[in-house]
Scaffold this motif. Structure first.
Motif, PDB file in Angstrom:
ATOM      1  N   UNK A 462      -3.531   3.410 -10.499  1.00  0.00           N
ATOM      2  CA  UNK A 462      -2.726   3.503  -9.278  1.00  0.00           C
ATOM      3  C   UNK A 462      -1.314   2.951  -9.501  1.00  0.00           C
ATOM      4  N   UNK A 463      -1.227   1.824 -10.220  1.00  0.00           N
ATOM      5  CA  UNK A 463       0.055   1.115 -10.274  1.00  0.00           C
ATOM      6  C   UNK A 463       0.873   1.395 -11.532  1.00  0.00           C
ATOM      7  N   UNK A 464       0.283   2.072 -12.509  1.00  0.00           N
ATOM      8  CA  UNK A 464       1.023   2.309 -13.754  1.00  0.00           C
ATOM      9  C   UNK A 464       0.870   3.773 -14.147  1.00  0.00           C
ATOM     10  N   UNK A 544       0.495   6.939  -3.039  1.00  0.00           N
ATOM     11  CA  UNK A 544       1.155   5.673  -2.699  1.00  0.00           C
ATOM     12  C   UNK A 544       1.677   5.632  -1.273  1.00  0.00           C
ATOM     13  N   UNK A 545       1.764   6.798  -0.613  1.00  0.00           N
ATOM     14  CA  UNK A 545       2.320   6.825   0.739  1.00  0.00           C
ATOM     15  C   UNK A 545       1.258   7.347   1.695  1.00  0.00           C
ATOM     16  N   UNK A 546       1.028   6.627   2.780  1.00  0.00           N
ATOM     17  CA  UNK A 546      -0.088   6.966   3.666  1.00  0.00           C
ATOM     18  C   UNK A 546       0.024   8.367   4.245  1.00  0.00           C
TER      19      UNK A 546
ATOM     20  N   UNK B  24      11.394   6.415  -1.185  1.00  0.00           N
ATOM     21  CA  UNK B  24      10.099   6.115  -1.827  1.00  0.00           C
ATOM     22  C   UNK B  24      10.171   4.857  -2.667  1.00  0.00           C
ATOM     23  N   UNK B  25      11.247   4.776  -3.470  1.00  0.00           N
ATOM     24  CA  UNK B  25      11.365   3.597  -4.320  1.00  0.00           C
ATOM     25  C   UNK B  25      11.460   2.351  -3.448  1.00  0.00           C
ATOM     26  N   UNK B  29       8.859  -0.653  -3.366  1.00  0.00           N
ATOM     27  CA  UNK B  29       9.304  -1.998  -3.716  1.00  0.00           C
ATOM     28  C   UNK B  29       8.897  -3.005  -2.653  1.00  0.00           C
ATOM     29  N   UNK B  30       9.052  -2.645  -1.393  1.00  0.00           N
ATOM     30  CA  UNK B  30       8.649  -3.559  -0.318  1.00  0.00           C
ATOM     31  C   UNK B  30       7.149  -3.820  -0.374  1.00  0.00           C
ATOM     32  N   UNK B  31       6.403  -2.755  -0.618  1.00  0.00           N
ATOM     33  CA  UNK B  31       4.953  -2.873  -0.739  1.00  0.00           C
ATOM     34  C   UNK B  31       4.600  -3.850  -1.869  1.00  0.00           C
ATOM     35  N   UNK B  32       5.226  -3.658  -3.026  1.00  0.00           N
ATOM     36  CA  UNK B  32       4.901  -4.506  -4.176  1.00  0.00           C
ATOM     37  C   UNK B  32       5.301  -5.955  -3.934  1.00  0.00           C
ATOM     38  N   UNK B  33       6.455  -6.145  -3.281  1.00  0.00           N
ATOM     39  CA  UNK B  33       6.905  -7.514  -3.048  1.00  0.00           C
ATOM     40  C   UNK B  33       5.894  -8.242  -2.155  1.00  0.00           C
ATOM     41  N   UNK B  34       5.485  -7.584  -1.077  1.00  0.00           N
ATOM     42  CA  UNK B  34       4.488  -8.157  -0.177  1.00  0.00           C
ATOM     43  C   UNK B  34       3.206  -8.494  -0.937  1.00  0.00           C
TER      44      UNK B  34
END
Lengths: 556, 129
Positions: A462-464, A544-546, B24-25, B29-34
């Motif tokens: 998911x993240x990479x 990644x986006x709902x 999107x970026x 980024x906000x998602x990852x920071x949280x």
């Protein structure tokens, strides 16, 4: 038939009738209903179902008993089996729900390749299988104690019941039945706990009030030759406590039968809140368990301390029939208590009975004892049903039909799944009679394996975006092989000799190392080989986006 | 997921990030920071307070509980629950801010009444390929 047996029978028959009624009412015939309940389960109901699915015979029957004998060290189960939900909520649930299909290996297959999918399916089967053995044993203990029959016959009855039950329900009926089972098990757990807390401290909130008896418990423990209850690291060194807790957390978030529950919600947002409600419902039991452990141990030690062996409380002889409690023949007065049969203490008590026996030990009335038995069965059955669904979907959906018969009809798919389920139950029942260790520990091995196989592949997937199929496959194989090898090396399973732990790492904790190795291998191998295709990157981007964007970001 | 890209409008405003998908970026980024902040707390409380420094914290007793023991057997679980709740609420806000929240969903209170067919946003099928 004693009063307690009568009430147990009533409790079990009534609740079984309820479950089968619900399962029958919400039965399904299509594959989508069978595997993910048509993705139509409301958030709170899904949370309760995850709670029941999650809280197994180990949580209900064994955990408080383990905590009672481990003292502080029992926290590995409390933290380990709840902390994983944070990982699930933040790292996996919303993304896997967005992608939205039937099984965990299926995601891995889409993200990586069919070979990785097959590896994941085999891993799912091994993990779920290990876990289901514990449920069989737990169900057997309940039947064995309350209907006064040997453990092996108890296991047989439990497996027949589980079989009927699992075949009746697809995911939809399993989910709604689990909501009912959660209700039964939490009531069965809380009523005696609240009653005992009220009687012993005058405060009916066990979470708060067990602090009051900790001093007394510490004193009693020392008198009877046990460790000081609240002192850390009496059973395991600090490093091992850390590793086991981490392995249980990572394992929780890698268990296929838990992950699959997040596929059943209506929305991505729903899957996040499902994780919250699931942990909320789980926390009700998990914050009560240490109180039950402490209170029960206090009562137990207080009741037998210095008592002549011919004047022990009734529960001792009641439970002696199951072989789980025994009094040393050479002892006249109880001066030592242990949970280890080899320790030669005056009174030996198996961890697994403490919750089931706690109403009796505390002298609560018979209907409550029957209720607790029904709760123990609910916990064992609900988890077993969820696991058997994963085994049958992995065998039929991910292996058999994916590899051999891609055009099979729906009814054929369900039939093969059920045959796989039946075979799994038979083998699990045989192993349930002779489990490698205590119930909770059997389950702990499943966590180690889930931690070392699924979690890294899913999170990196998911993240990479750069993570590729060869990397994920090598990571899973190496992580799983390392973990299993170490478990076999250190335990007497499958007739092997138990060797000493290396560097203080116990077999329950090795999953953390397996997961770490899996991460490293996956990353290194991915870096050295070609990146995944454009379509795979698109797919990862998409989850990644709902939802589709309908407005520009605020302020623009 | 091609569908998402097709529909994402070029930001009408000029202070939006460059390119149609710059949001999107920013969102990610906000998602990852949280996520990183919450995971840091997730690690420090159980492992730091409940395991590594348990002996020091046990010198303090509150309500009969040695503090380290309390964190290991009670406190950590409450913290986990709080972390997930904060994550859910913050993500709701971020989703709304970027206009990617889902339509027609059942409210978090779990009402089963919402129609089944209407609840899918249709983007899911797009991700299958």
């Amino acid at each position: 038939m004693s009063e307690i047996q009568l009430w147990t029978l009533i409790g079990i028959v009534v609740t079984f009738g309820l479950y089968i009624g619900i399962a029958w009412r919400s039965r399904v015939k299509e594959t989508k209903g069978f595997y993910v309940a048509g993705q139509g389960i409301p958030t709170i109901a899904n949370g309760a179902a995850i709670g029941a699915d999650w809280m197994s015979a180990a949580s209900f029957i064994s955990m408080a008993g383990l905590i009672a004998f481990m003292g502080y060290d029992g926290a590995i189960y409390l933290m380990g089996w709840t902390g994983g939900y944070v990982l699930l909520a933040l790292l996996l649930a919303p993304y896997l729900r967005k992608w939205g299909k039937f099984t965990v290996p299926e995601f891995v297959g889409d993200r990586y390749s069919e070979v990785v999918r097959a590896i994941a399916a085999v891993a799912a089967i091994i993990v779920s299988f290990t876990y289901v053995v514990g449920q069989m044993n737990g169900g057997g203990i309940v039947f064995g104690r309350f209907l006064n029959i040997d453990l092996q016959y108890g296991v047989m009855i439990a497996s027949v019941v589980i079989f009927v039950y699992a075949v009746l329900g697809g995911m939809k009926s399993i989910t709604w039945t689990q909501v009912a089972q959660y209700t039964v098990l939490i009531i069965a757990y809380l009523i005696p706990a609240v009653a005992v807390a009220q009687v012993m401290t005058g405060i009916p909130v066990p979470q708060v009030s067990f602090g009051q008896i900790l001093d007394g418990l510490n004193d009693l423990s020392v008198q009877l030759g046990l460790e000081v209850y609240t002192d850390p690291f009496s059973t395991r060194p600090m490093i091992d406590i850390f590793l086991v807790t981490m392995a249980l957390m990572i394992g929780t978030s890698g268990l296929p039968h838990v992950i699959i529950r997040f596929y059943t919600t209506k929305t991505v947002r729903g899957s996040r809140y499902s994780a919250f409600w699931a942990l909320f419902f789980i926390a009700l039991l998990y914050t009560t368990a240490p109180a039950v452990g402490a209170f029960t141990k206090f009562n137990l030690l207080d009741g037998v301390n210095g008592t002549p062996t011919d004047a022990l409380p009734d529960w001792v002889s009641n439970w002696a029939a199951t072989g789980l409690v025994s009094v040393n023949e050479n002892a006249d007065v109880v001066n030592t208590v242990s949970n280890d049969p080899d320790a030669g203490a005056d009174l030996t008590v198996n961890n697994d009975i403490l919750v089931l026996a706690s109403p009796e030990i505390a002298g609560l009335p018979a209907p409550i004892v029957g209720l607790v038995a029904a709760g123990g069965m609910a916990a064992a059955l609900s988890t077993a049903a969820g696991l058997l669904l994963v085994i049958s979907s992995s065998v039929s959906h991910d292996l058999y039909f994916q590899r051999f018969r891609q055009n099979a009809s729906d009814s054929e798919r369900l039939l093969v799944g059920r045959i796989a389920m039946a075979a799994a139950i038979v083998v699990a029942a045989i192993m349930g009679v002779n489990p490698p260790a205590f119930v909770a520990e059997v389950v702990a091995f499943a966590f180690g394996m889930a931690a070392a196989s699924f979690f890294p592949a899913l999170v990196l997937g998911i993240f990479w975006k750069r993570c590729n199929a060869i990397g994920a496959a090598s990571g899973m194989v190496v992580g799983l092989a390392l973990t299993i090898t170490y478990m076999i090396y250190t335990l007497e399973v499958f007739g092997t000799v138990a060797n000493d732990h290396l560097l203080g790492v116990s077999p329950e904790g090795v999953g953390t190392i397996g997961a770490l190795v899996n991460f490293v291998v996956t990353i290194v191998v991915s870096k050295l080989t070609t990146p995944p295709s454009e379509e795979v990157s698109e797919m990862v981007e998409g989850i990644r986006y709902p939802a589709v964007q309908r407005r520009s970001p605020a302020g623009s | 997921m091609a569908e998402t890209e097709d529909k994402s409008p070029g930001p009408p405003g000029d202070e939006g990030p460059p390119g149609g998908n710059g949001w999107r970026r920013e969102y990610w980024r906000k998602n990852l920071r949280l996520m990183v902040v919450l995971l840091a707390i997730w690690f420090v409380v159980p492992f730091g307070l409940g395991i590594f420094f348990v002996e020091q914290l046990n010198q303090i007793t509150i309500g009969g509980f040695p503090l380290g023991f309390w964190f290991a057997q009670q406190g950590s679980i409450y913290v986990f629950l709080l972390l997930i709740l904060v994550y859910c609420l913050m993500m709701d806000r971020i989703d709304k801010e970027f206009g990617v929240e889902e339509r027609d969903e059942a409210p978090a209170s779990g009402s089963a009444a919402a129609g089944d067919a209407a609840t899918e946003d249709g983007s899911k099928e797009g991700g299958d390929s």
